[in-house]
Write an enzyme that holds these catalytic residues in place. Structure first.
Site, PDB file in Angstrom:
ATOM      1  N   HIS A 258       0.448  15.639 -26.658  1.00 49.60           N
ATOM      2  CA  HIS A 258       0.398  14.258 -26.191  1.00 49.60           C
ATOM      3  C   HIS A 258      -0.830  13.490 -26.663  1.00 49.60           C
ATOM      4  CE1 HIS A 258       3.701  15.584 -23.750  1.00 49.60           C
ATOM      5  NE2 HIS A 258       3.818  14.412 -23.173  1.00 49.60           N
TER       6      HIS A 258
ATOM      7  N   LYS B 134       7.354  22.594 -14.437  1.00 50.41           N
ATOM      8  CA  LYS B 134       6.624  21.380 -14.076  1.00 50.41           C
ATOM      9  C   LYS B 134       6.273  21.395 -12.591  1.00 50.41           C
ATOM     10  CE  LYS B 134       5.167  17.054 -14.873  1.00 50.41           C
ATOM     11  NZ  LYS B 134       5.942  15.927 -15.406  1.00 50.41           N
TER      12      LYS B 134
ATOM     13  N   ARG C  86       0.810  -1.225   0.000  1.00 47.27           N
ATOM     14  CA  ARG C  86       0.000   0.000   0.000  1.00 47.27           C
ATOM     15  C   ARG C  86       0.842   1.273   0.000  1.00 47.27           C
ATOM     16  NH1 ARG C  86      -3.103  -3.221   3.746  1.00 47.27           N
ATOM     17  NH2 ARG C  86      -5.039  -3.928   2.754  1.00 47.27           N
TER      18      ARG C  86
ATOM     19  N   HIS D 125       0.298  10.242 -28.207  1.00 43.85           N
ATOM     20  CA  HIS D 125       0.018   8.950 -27.580  1.00 43.85           C
ATOM     21  C   HIS D 125      -0.689   8.007 -28.550  1.00 43.85           C
ATOM     22  CE1 HIS D 125       0.235  10.245 -23.052  1.00 43.85           C
ATOM     23  NE2 HIS D 125       1.416  10.074 -23.601  1.00 43.85           N
TER      24      HIS D 125
ATOM     25  N   GLU E 226      10.008  17.505 -24.666  1.00 43.79           N
ATOM     26  CA  GLU E 226       9.310  17.954 -23.466  1.00 43.79           C
ATOM     27  C   GLU E 226       9.809  19.321 -23.009  1.00 43.79           C
ATOM     28  OE1 GLU E 226       6.702  16.617 -22.333  1.00 43.79           O
ATOM     29  OE2 GLU E 226       6.722  14.537 -22.983  1.00 43.79           O
TER      30      GLU E 226
ATOM     31  N   GLU F 160      -4.390  16.874 -11.764  1.00 48.32           N
ATOM     32  CA  GLU F 160      -4.769  17.144 -13.156  1.00 48.32           C
ATOM     33  C   GLU F 160      -6.256  17.439 -13.313  1.00 48.32           C
ATOM     34  OE1 GLU F 160      -3.827  15.388 -17.623  1.00 48.32           O
ATOM     35  OE2 GLU F 160      -3.006  14.378 -15.887  1.00 48.32           O
TER      36      GLU F 160
ATOM     37  N   ASN G 299      -0.100  18.287 -21.293  1.00 48.13           N
ATOM     38  CA  ASN G 299      -0.417  17.297 -22.324  1.00 48.13           C
ATOM     39  C   ASN G 299      -0.314  17.865 -23.737  1.00 48.13           C
ATOM     40  OD1 ASN G 299      -1.061  15.064 -20.588  1.00 48.13           O
ATOM     41  ND2 ASN G 299      -2.964  16.115 -20.062  1.00 48.13           N
TER      42      ASN G 299
ATOM     43  N   HIS H 205       8.940   8.198 -27.489  1.00 48.84           N
ATOM     44  CA  HIS H 205       7.868   9.014 -26.916  1.00 48.84           C
ATOM     45  C   HIS H 205       7.987  10.475 -27.348  1.00 48.84           C
ATOM     46  CE1 HIS H 205       4.986  10.706 -24.119  1.00 48.84           C
ATOM     47  NE2 HIS H 205       5.925  11.501 -23.639  1.00 48.84           N
TER      48      HIS H 205
ATOM     49  N   LYS I 142       3.318  11.206 -11.471  1.00 49.90           N
ATOM     50  CA  LYS I 142       2.520  10.333 -12.334  1.00 49.90           C
ATOM     51  C   LYS I 142       3.223   8.994 -12.494  1.00 49.90           C
ATOM     52  CE  LYS I 142      -0.293  13.285 -15.312  1.00 49.90           C
ATOM     53  NZ  LYS I 142      -0.609  13.619 -16.720  1.00 49.90           N
TER      54      LYS I 142
ATOM     55  N   ARG J 174      -2.833  21.446 -14.844  1.00 51.46           N
ATOM     56  CA  ARG J 174      -1.868  20.398 -15.191  1.00 51.46           C
ATOM     57  C   ARG J 174      -2.143  19.787 -16.564  1.00 51.46           C
ATOM     58  NH1 ARG J 174       0.684  15.757 -11.153  1.00 51.46           N
ATOM     59  NH2 ARG J 174       2.107  14.883 -12.684  1.00 51.46           N
TER      60      ARG J 174
END
Length: 365
Positions: free
Chosen positions: A254, A233, A126, A258, A190, A243, A251, A271, A148, A247
Site C-alpha cells: 500500500h 482481517k 458525534r 497509494h 487484497e 494500528e 499495508n 485501488h 477504518k 495491523r
C-alpha cells in the site's frame, strides 16, 4: 449449487465494539431479517452510488415494505466521493431527513461508499451506528472490515478519518455477479495480500486456481476465500484495532500503491491495481534485502504477473518518494514499510531506503 457450505460467520472481537461478519449467498434477499434487531422505528439512511442503486433499488424497496423508515443518499461513483465536501453534503441531507443519534446509516457499495459512510457515521452528532453491506469483492475482503473510515486530501489518500467500527458487516457474494472482470482482478489484490502476509494457503490457492478465482465460477471457492480473508482481517484488527503494531502488516503493497493513486489523482489505476504494483515493489525489496529467497520471490512474481494490469503511467521516483514522505506510515521520521521474509509471513521494516524504492520502481515500470 454446490452442496458444501456457502455461508460463514466471522466474529470481530473488540469488547463492547465486537460485531459479526456474515458471509451468505442470497443474503440480500433477506436483508430485512438481518437488520431487524436494530430496527426500532428510527430513520435509516442508505448511502450508495447511482450505478449500484439502479441495480439494487429492489433491495431498498424490500426494506421499506418490511417497515423500515428509510431514505437514500446518492454520492459520486468514483474516488472523488471521498472528499470533505461530499461528507458535508451527506451530513446536510441527513439533517433535512430528520436524522438523530438513533438513526442508522447503511453503507451499500464498495470501498468508497464504506469509507465515506463510516466517516459520516463517526462524525454525525458525534457518532451514529452504521452497517456495512459491501457490493465489491475488495470491500468484502478488506475495506468494509476493521473500522477504518476516511476522506482524501490533495496531499494524499485517507489522511482525514477515524477508527469507527460498524455494528455488522453483511456480505452477499451474489452482489459480485454484476462486477466487470477488471473490478474482480483489482479486488483480488487484497485477498492475495493475506496470502503473502499471513496465510500461505491463500497464496497456494492463487497459484493453483487463479482462473477459477477470477471467473467467480466456483461458489464454494469464492465463499471460502472471502471467509478466510475476513478471518485474517478480523484477527489482526482484534489484536491491534488502532494500528500500533500488527495491523500495519495489512499495508503490504500500500505504501507505494497509494503513491501511484495520489500521483494519478485517483483517476488512473483502481485501488487494487495500484496495490498489486506496490506488492511487486515490496516483493522486489524483500528479495533485494535478502529476506525473501530466490524461489519464493519467483513464485510471488509469477502469481502477481498473472493479474491483468493496465500500464503504469509514467511517474518519477522523486514524485513517488515525495508522496511517500507524507504517508501515514511515516512515524518519527522513519517509514514503516511492510516486507516478507517468506510467503505467508509479513514483517514491519524501518530499513527501506530511498534507493530500495527507486530500484523497485525501475523493476516494475
Amino acid at each position: 449449487m454446490n452442496s458444501v457450505k456457502l455461508n460463514h460467520s466471522v466474529p470481530v472481537e473488540l469488547g463492547e465494539q465486537s460485531y459479526q461478519i456474515h458471509v451468505d449467498f442470497g443474503l440480500k434477499n433477506h436483508l430485512a431479517d438481518h437488520l431487524a434487531p436494530w430496527n426500532q422505528g428510527q430513520q435509516w439512511v442508505v448511502l450508495t452510488q447511482q450505478a449500484i442503486f439502479d441495480i439494487y433499488q429492489p433491495v431498498v424497496n424490500q426494506l421499506k415494505s418490511a417497515g423500515f423508515r428509510i431514505e437514500t443518499i446518492i454520492v459520486p461513483g468514483d474516488e472523488s466521493a471521498k472528499h470533505i465536501q461530499h461528507a458535508e453534503s451527506v451530513w446536510s441531507q441527513m439533517v433535512a431527513m430528520g436524522c438523530d443519534r438513533s438513526s442508522i446509516l447503511l453503507a451499500l457499495g464498495g470501498g468508497v461508499v464504506g469509507d465515506l459512510g463510516g466517516f459520516v457515521a463517526a462524525t454525525y452528532m458525534r457518532g451514529i451506528p452504521f452497517i456495512q453491506v459491501p457490493t465489491t469483492l475488495l470491500a468484502m475482503v478488506d475495506s468494509a472490515i476493521g473500522g477504518k473510515t476516511a476522506v482524501n486530501l490533495t496531499a494524499g489518500k485517507n489522511l482525514v478519518g477515524a477508527i469507527y467500527q460498524p455494528k455488522a458487516v453483511l456480505i452477499d457474494p451474489d452482489f459480485l455477479a454484476t462486477l466487470p472482470r477488471r473490478n474482480v482482478i483489482s479486488s483480488l489484490a487484497e485477498a492475495v495480500k493475506y496470502g503473502f502476509i499471513r496465510d500461505s494457503s491463500i497464496f497456494d490457492t492463487f497459484e493453483t486456481r487463479f482462473d477459477d478465482l477470477v471467473s467467480l465460477n466456483d461458489e464454494a471457492l469464492l465463499s471460502e476465500i472471502i471467509a478466510k480473508s475476513c478471518r485474517i482481517k478480523a484477527q489482526i484488527v482484534s489484536n491491534d484495532q488502532f494500528e500500533n503494531g500488527e495491523r500495519r502488516l495489512l499495508n503490504y503493497g500500500h505504501t507505494i500503491g497509494h503513491a501511484f493513486e495520489t500521483l494519478q489523482a485517483y483517476q488512473g489505476l483502481y485501488h487494487g491495481e495500484a496495490v498489486l504494483y506496490g506488492m511487486k515493489c515490496a516483493g522486489f525489496i524483500s528479495h533485494k534485502q535478502g529476506l525473501l529467497s530466490d524461489l519464493e520471490y519467483q513464485r510471488a512474481k509469477a502469481v502477481l504477473d498473472r493479474f491483468e494490469l493496465p500500464a503504469l503511467a509514467e511517474v518519477t521516483a522523486d514524485q513517488v518518494l515525495g508522496v511517500v514522505a507524507h504517508d501515514k506510515k511515516m512515524i518519527n521520521g522513519k517509514l514503516n514499510f511492510i516486507l516478507l521474509d517468506r510467503i505467508g509471513n509479513g514483517l514491519v521494516s524501518t530499513d527501506v531506503s530511498e534507493d530500495d524504492i527507486r530500484q523497485s520502481l525501475s523493476a516494475v515500470q
